[in-house]
Design a protein around this motif. Structure first.
Motif, PDB file in Angstrom:
ATOM      1  N   LEU A  79      -8.939   7.024  -1.051  1.00  0.00           N
ATOM      2  CA  LEU A  79      -8.154   7.991  -0.285  1.00  0.00           C
ATOM      3  C   LEU A  79      -7.124   8.676  -1.170  1.00  0.00           C
ATOM      4  CD1 LEU A  79      -7.608   6.159   3.119  1.00  0.00           C
ATOM      5  CD2 LEU A  79      -8.995   8.180   2.643  1.00  0.00           C
ATOM      6  N   LEU A  80      -6.506   7.888  -2.035  1.00  0.00           N
ATOM      7  CA  LEU A  80      -5.477   8.435  -2.904  1.00  0.00           C
ATOM      8  C   LEU A  80      -6.060   9.422  -3.908  1.00  0.00           C
ATOM      9  CD1 LEU A  80      -2.763   7.699  -2.245  1.00  0.00           C
ATOM     10  CD2 LEU A  80      -2.699   5.990  -4.057  1.00  0.00           C
ATOM     11  N   CYS A  81      -7.207   9.069  -4.464  1.00  0.00           N
ATOM     12  CA  CYS A  81      -7.870   9.974  -5.406  1.00  0.00           C
ATOM     13  C   CYS A  81      -8.196  11.296  -4.732  1.00  0.00           C
ATOM     14  CB  CYS A  81      -9.165   9.358  -5.920  1.00  0.00           C
ATOM     15  SG  CYS A  81      -8.953   8.391  -7.413  1.00  0.00           S
ATOM     16  N   LEU A  82      -8.819  11.218  -3.580  1.00  0.00           N
ATOM     17  CA  LEU A  82      -9.191  12.438  -2.870  1.00  0.00           C
ATOM     18  C   LEU A  82      -7.948  13.278  -2.596  1.00  0.00           C
ATOM     19  CD1 LEU A  82     -11.873  11.120  -0.354  1.00  0.00           C
ATOM     20  CD2 LEU A  82     -12.234  12.461  -2.434  1.00  0.00           C
ATOM     21  N   GLU A  83      -6.868  12.610  -2.237  1.00  0.00           N
ATOM     22  CA  GLU A  83      -5.650  13.340  -1.909  1.00  0.00           C
ATOM     23  C   GLU A  83      -5.039  13.972  -3.159  1.00  0.00           C
ATOM     24  OE1 GLU A  83      -2.741  11.039   0.143  1.00  0.00           O
ATOM     25  OE2 GLU A  83      -1.332  12.709   0.316  1.00  0.00           O
ATOM     26  N   ILE A  84      -4.899  13.186  -4.204  1.00  0.00           N
ATOM     27  CA  ILE A  84      -4.202  13.675  -5.396  1.00  0.00           C
ATOM     28  C   ILE A  84      -5.014  14.735  -6.128  1.00  0.00           C
ATOM     29  CG2 ILE A  84      -3.544  12.953  -7.727  1.00  0.00           C
ATOM     30  CD1 ILE A  84      -2.156  10.613  -6.532  1.00  0.00           C
ATOM     31  N   TYR A  85      -6.313  14.594  -6.127  1.00  0.00           N
ATOM     32  CA  TYR A  85      -7.139  15.586  -6.805  1.00  0.00           C
ATOM     33  C   TYR A  85      -7.453  16.780  -5.898  1.00  0.00           C
ATOM     34  CZ  TYR A  85      -7.712  12.736 -10.944  1.00  0.00           C
ATOM     35  OH  TYR A  85      -7.474  12.035 -12.099  1.00  0.00           O
ATOM     36  N   GLY A  86      -6.889  16.772  -4.703  1.00  0.00           N
ATOM     37  CA  GLY A  86      -6.977  17.949  -3.858  1.00  0.00           C
ATOM     38  C   GLY A  86      -8.258  18.090  -3.061  1.00  0.00           C
ATOM     39  N   HIS A  87      -9.058  17.032  -3.008  1.00  0.00           N
ATOM     40  CA  HIS A  87     -10.311  17.154  -2.263  1.00  0.00           C
ATOM     41  C   HIS A  87     -10.115  16.900  -0.776  1.00  0.00           C
ATOM     42  CE1 HIS A  87     -12.465  17.467  -6.017  1.00  0.00           C
ATOM     43  NE2 HIS A  87     -11.851  16.387  -6.444  1.00  0.00           N
ATOM     44  N   LEU A  88      -9.038  16.207  -0.464  1.00  0.00           N
ATOM     45  CA  LEU A  88      -8.795  15.880   0.932  1.00  0.00           C
ATOM     46  C   LEU A  88      -8.171  17.070   1.656  1.00  0.00           C
ATOM     47  CD1 LEU A  88      -9.403  13.407   2.529  1.00  0.00           C
ATOM     48  CD2 LEU A  88      -7.085  12.585   2.146  1.00  0.00           C
ATOM     49  N   ARG A  89      -7.314  17.769   0.934  1.00  0.00           N
ATOM     50  CA  ARG A  89      -6.579  18.859   1.556  1.00  0.00           C
ATOM     51  C   ARG A  89      -7.510  19.959   2.074  1.00  0.00           C
ATOM     52  NH1 ARG A  89      -2.668  19.485  -2.655  1.00  0.00           N
ATOM     53  NH2 ARG A  89      -2.918  17.232  -2.564  1.00  0.00           N
ATOM     54  N   THR A  90      -8.729  20.001   1.526  1.00  0.00           N
ATOM     55  CA  THR A  90      -9.690  20.987   1.994  1.00  0.00           C
ATOM     56  C   THR A  90     -10.226  20.629   3.373  1.00  0.00           C
ATOM     57  OG1 THR A  90     -10.364  20.950  -0.319  1.00  0.00           O
ATOM     58  CG2 THR A  90     -11.601  22.385   1.142  1.00  0.00           C
ATOM     59  N   GLN A  91     -10.095  19.345   3.740  1.00  0.00           N
ATOM     60  CA  GLN A  91     -10.676  18.910   5.008  1.00  0.00           C
ATOM     61  C   GLN A  91      -9.591  18.470   5.998  1.00  0.00           C
ATOM     62  OE1 GLN A  91     -13.908  19.194   4.276  1.00  0.00           O
ATOM     63  NE2 GLN A  91     -13.824  18.955   2.046  1.00  0.00           N
ATOM     64  N   MET A  92      -8.549  17.878   5.441  1.00  0.00           N
ATOM     65  CA  MET A  92      -7.590  17.167   6.284  1.00  0.00           C
ATOM     66  C   MET A  92      -6.191  17.653   5.962  1.00  0.00           C
ATOM     67  SD  MET A  92      -6.678  14.851   8.296  1.00  0.00           S
ATOM     68  CE  MET A  92      -6.430  13.210   8.832  1.00  0.00           C
ATOM     69  N   LEU A  93      -5.431  18.003   6.975  1.00  0.00           N
ATOM     70  CA  LEU A  93      -4.119  18.578   6.721  1.00  0.00           C
ATOM     71  C   LEU A  93      -3.003  17.539   6.726  1.00  0.00           C
ATOM     72  CD1 LEU A  93      -4.569  21.758   8.942  1.00  0.00           C
ATOM     73  CD2 LEU A  93      -5.169  21.410   6.543  1.00  0.00           C
ATOM     74  N   SER A  94      -3.308  16.341   7.198  1.00  0.00           N
ATOM     75  CA  SER A  94      -2.247  15.316   7.244  1.00  0.00           C
ATOM     76  C   SER A  94      -2.746  14.009   6.631  1.00  0.00           C
ATOM     77  CB  SER A  94      -1.797  15.095   8.680  1.00  0.00           C
ATOM     78  OG  SER A  94      -2.921  14.986   9.537  1.00  0.00           O
ATOM     79  N   PRO A  95      -2.781  13.993   5.305  1.00  0.00           N
ATOM     80  CA  PRO A  95      -3.317  12.817   4.608  1.00  0.00           C
ATOM     81  C   PRO A  95      -2.534  11.542   4.904  1.00  0.00           C
ATOM     82  CG  PRO A  95      -2.918  14.646   3.090  1.00  0.00           C
ATOM     83  CD  PRO A  95      -2.286  15.017   4.382  1.00  0.00           C
ATOM     84  N   ASP A  96      -1.229  11.685   5.131  1.00  0.00           N
ATOM     85  CA  ASP A  96      -0.430  10.484   5.381  1.00  0.00           C
ATOM     86  C   ASP A  96      -0.844   9.818   6.683  1.00  0.00           C
ATOM     87  OD1 ASP A  96       0.661  13.081   6.008  1.00  0.00           O
ATOM     88  OD2 ASP A  96       2.185  11.996   7.151  1.00  0.00           O
ATOM     89  N   ALA A 103       0.818  -1.212   0.000  1.00  0.00           N
ATOM     90  CA  ALA A 103       0.000   0.000   0.000  1.00  0.00           C
ATOM     91  C   ALA A 103       0.850   1.259   0.000  1.00  0.00           C
ATOM     92  CB  ALA A 103      -0.938  -0.004   1.207  1.00  0.00           C
ATOM     93  N   HIS A 104       1.906   1.258   0.777  1.00  0.00           N
ATOM     94  CA  HIS A 104       2.766   2.442   0.803  1.00  0.00           C
ATOM     95  C   HIS A 104       3.471   2.634  -0.530  1.00  0.00           C
ATOM     96  CE1 HIS A 104       2.618   2.664   5.383  1.00  0.00           C
ATOM     97  NE2 HIS A 104       2.240   3.856   4.941  1.00  0.00           N
ATOM     98  N   ALA A 105       3.847   1.534  -1.151  1.00  0.00           N
ATOM     99  CA  ALA A 105       4.456   1.655  -2.482  1.00  0.00           C
ATOM    100  C   ALA A 105       3.461   2.275  -3.448  1.00  0.00           C
ATOM    101  CB  ALA A 105       4.900   0.277  -2.979  1.00  0.00           C
ATOM    102  N   PHE A 106       2.222   1.843  -3.339  1.00  0.00           N
ATOM    103  CA  PHE A 106       1.163   2.383  -4.203  1.00  0.00           C
ATOM    104  C   PHE A 106       1.036   3.892  -4.004  1.00  0.00           C
ATOM    105  CE2 PHE A 106      -3.140   3.056  -5.753  1.00  0.00           C
ATOM    106  CZ  PHE A 106      -3.234   2.155  -6.801  1.00  0.00           C
ATOM    107  N   ARG A 107       0.908   4.279  -2.760  1.00  0.00           N
ATOM    108  CA  ARG A 107       0.729   5.706  -2.479  1.00  0.00           C
ATOM    109  C   ARG A 107       1.961   6.516  -2.838  1.00  0.00           C
ATOM    110  NH1 ARG A 107       1.277   9.007   2.338  1.00  0.00           N
ATOM    111  NH2 ARG A 107       0.004  10.915   2.100  1.00  0.00           N
ATOM    112  N   ASN A 108       3.121   6.008  -2.472  1.00  0.00           N
ATOM    113  CA  ASN A 108       4.334   6.761  -2.782  1.00  0.00           C
ATOM    114  C   ASN A 108       4.513   6.941  -4.282  1.00  0.00           C
ATOM    115  OD1 ASN A 108       4.977   7.073  -0.102  1.00  0.00           O
ATOM    116  ND2 ASN A 108       6.247   5.221  -0.018  1.00  0.00           N
ATOM    117  N   TRP A 109       4.222   5.903  -5.017  1.00  0.00           N
ATOM    118  CA  TRP A 109       4.318   6.018  -6.469  1.00  0.00           C
ATOM    119  C   TRP A 109       3.362   7.090  -6.962  1.00  0.00           C
ATOM    120  CZ3 TRP A 109       1.339   6.055 -10.704  1.00  0.00           C
ATOM    121  CH2 TRP A 109       1.997   5.974 -11.939  1.00  0.00           C
ATOM    122  N   ALA A 110       2.150   7.043  -6.457  1.00  0.00           N
ATOM    123  CA  ALA A 110       1.127   7.992  -6.916  1.00  0.00           C
ATOM    124  C   ALA A 110       1.524   9.428  -6.574  1.00  0.00           C
ATOM    125  CB  ALA A 110      -0.219   7.650  -6.299  1.00  0.00           C
TER     126      ALA A 110
END
Lengths: 237, 237
Positions: free
Chosen positions: B202-219, B99-106
């Motif tokens: 989770l990755l989609c929300l993070e990469i497309y910037g939808h998470l950053r509006t709600q959550m400051l520490s996605p990791d 999973a971390h490899a997936f996220r880090n790659w993304a």
DNA sequence: TGTCGAAACTATACGGTGTGAAGTTTCGAT
DNA sequence: ATCGAAACTTCACACCGTATAGTTTCGACA
């Protein structure tokens, strides 16, 4: 009073034209995807020149922003309505209603879903404020409300491993949530976001066609997801 | 032999040019997003005419398809490598590594992620076959392998509610999975797909910037997700 | 009621895109 | 040395967003 009537008339015409532009744009989007939203196509449909639209929207991105605002608001309305329509004394039912409303809306408006959550259009950059972030927070807030009800049971079924702080979250979101649920810990908000991610992920894979390559019955998978979610929250019937 | 040498030379030049086109395209994509992939920009960068590219790719979509194939394969390689590098006797560790490899790659290749999982480019339609579906199935297969190891415990911790059949899944996927894990029930594949959805969301929300509006520490959210995942699979340390 | 001025809209133009058809150059094979 | 295929360029077309300038429309006010 004639004054206000006539001035009102001007503004009414302007509002009507604005609405028509957005309406045509949404229709084009529904039939041809977000990329079909071109000023020229809209103008063609309306019997105008493309440049006439610049009287209503300074730029195409502004139009797209307005569309995103409308569409996102519609989505938020849909899930809020589904939540409200479900029995208040049945948390699991409300979660299911909320989630199914979310999925049904997305499947009924795939182009809208892409507009909101994908790359809306080449080179588009979302602005700072506007209705879209509000709608996003409404979605998020609704989800948090669901998580809040389940939290007492859920937290003892599976407590959070990370130690979440209020500072991990956006203040704007918290300002809407914390007053409504004073006893809610930060970890519950994290849970809500995780649930959002779960549902969003399945929906993305489905709508963008990545699931269909592996799974022939996405709705069954979604129902299973909800069943496991309800169970993991300690709300199993 | 001179024959094969010279014929080989022609083909080599052709292969080199093809590789350079893809290379430039990937560079453009990395710096300006998927939308920056334009034939003219590539040609400009290579000191050629845009139409020269048509000798190598029949259409721009074909080029994009080739890029998707390459990028998706790179992603599959990355997660497979991370899986292989983790200790075989530590299922939870392997899941985390995967999973971390997936996220880090993304996160390292956001444009690539969008290219694979989003609207790659205006009007693009994915073709039937090719390397991309293969890579998708490799990702999916890797995930199923993780789920398979955990299934004995996981299934009794939280059995499936829906009754999944083999006919619910794509035969191509099953042909790769079932031989490797003969005892695996359909529900375990559904679990794998659900896990994919969780991480993808989770990755989609993070990469497309939808998470950053709600959550400051996605990791932190992602780590929590993994912790809960490992626990729900009955693999908690 | 006639006139003014702002708002709505059109015309034209520029640079960008993908792509087709036709012509030219390059270069290995015979 | 020559033939022919492959690589590449040139020109063309339709589409896009958008800037500028000109034209029409029409409510407001003397």
């Amino acid at each position: 009073m004639a004054e206000t009537r006539t001035r009102g008339r001007r503004e009414r015409l302007r509002a009507e034209t604005t609405a028509e532009i957005k309406d045509v744009a949404l229709r084009l989007m529904a039939s041809g995807g977000p990329d079909a939203i071109t000023l020229r196509a809209i103008a063609r449909e309306m019997g105008m020149t493309a440049n006439a639209i610049y009287g209503y929207f300074a730029t195409r991105d502004d139009l797209v922003t307005a569309l995103i605002d409308d569409v996102y608001t519609a989505l938020a309305d849909a899930v809020d309505a589904a939540w409200a329509a479900a029995a208040a004394d049945d948390p699991a039912g409300r979660i299911r209603a909320w989630a199914h409303a979310f999925r049904n809306w997305a499947l009924a408006n795939p182009a809208g879903f892409r507009l909101i959550y994908g790359d809306p259009v080449p080179g588009y950059q979302a602005p700072e404020g506007g209705a879209a972030p509000d709608a996003a927070q409404r979605v998020c807030t609704g989800l948090t409300a669901l998580a809040a009800v389940a939290w007492p049971k859920a937290s003892q079924a599976s407590p959070a491993s990370e130690d979440f702080q209020w500072s991990d979250f956006d203040p704007g979101l918290l300002s809407k949530i914390r007053p409504a649920f004073p006893d809610l810990p930060p970890a519950a908000v994290a849970l809500a976001l995780r649930i959002w991610g779960h549902l969003h992920g399945l929906l993305c894979l489905e709508i963008y066609g990545h699931l269909r390559t592996q799974m022939l019955s996405p709705d069954k998978l979604f129902r299973e997801e909800l069943a496991q979610l309800v169970r993991s929250l300690g709300l199993a019937a």
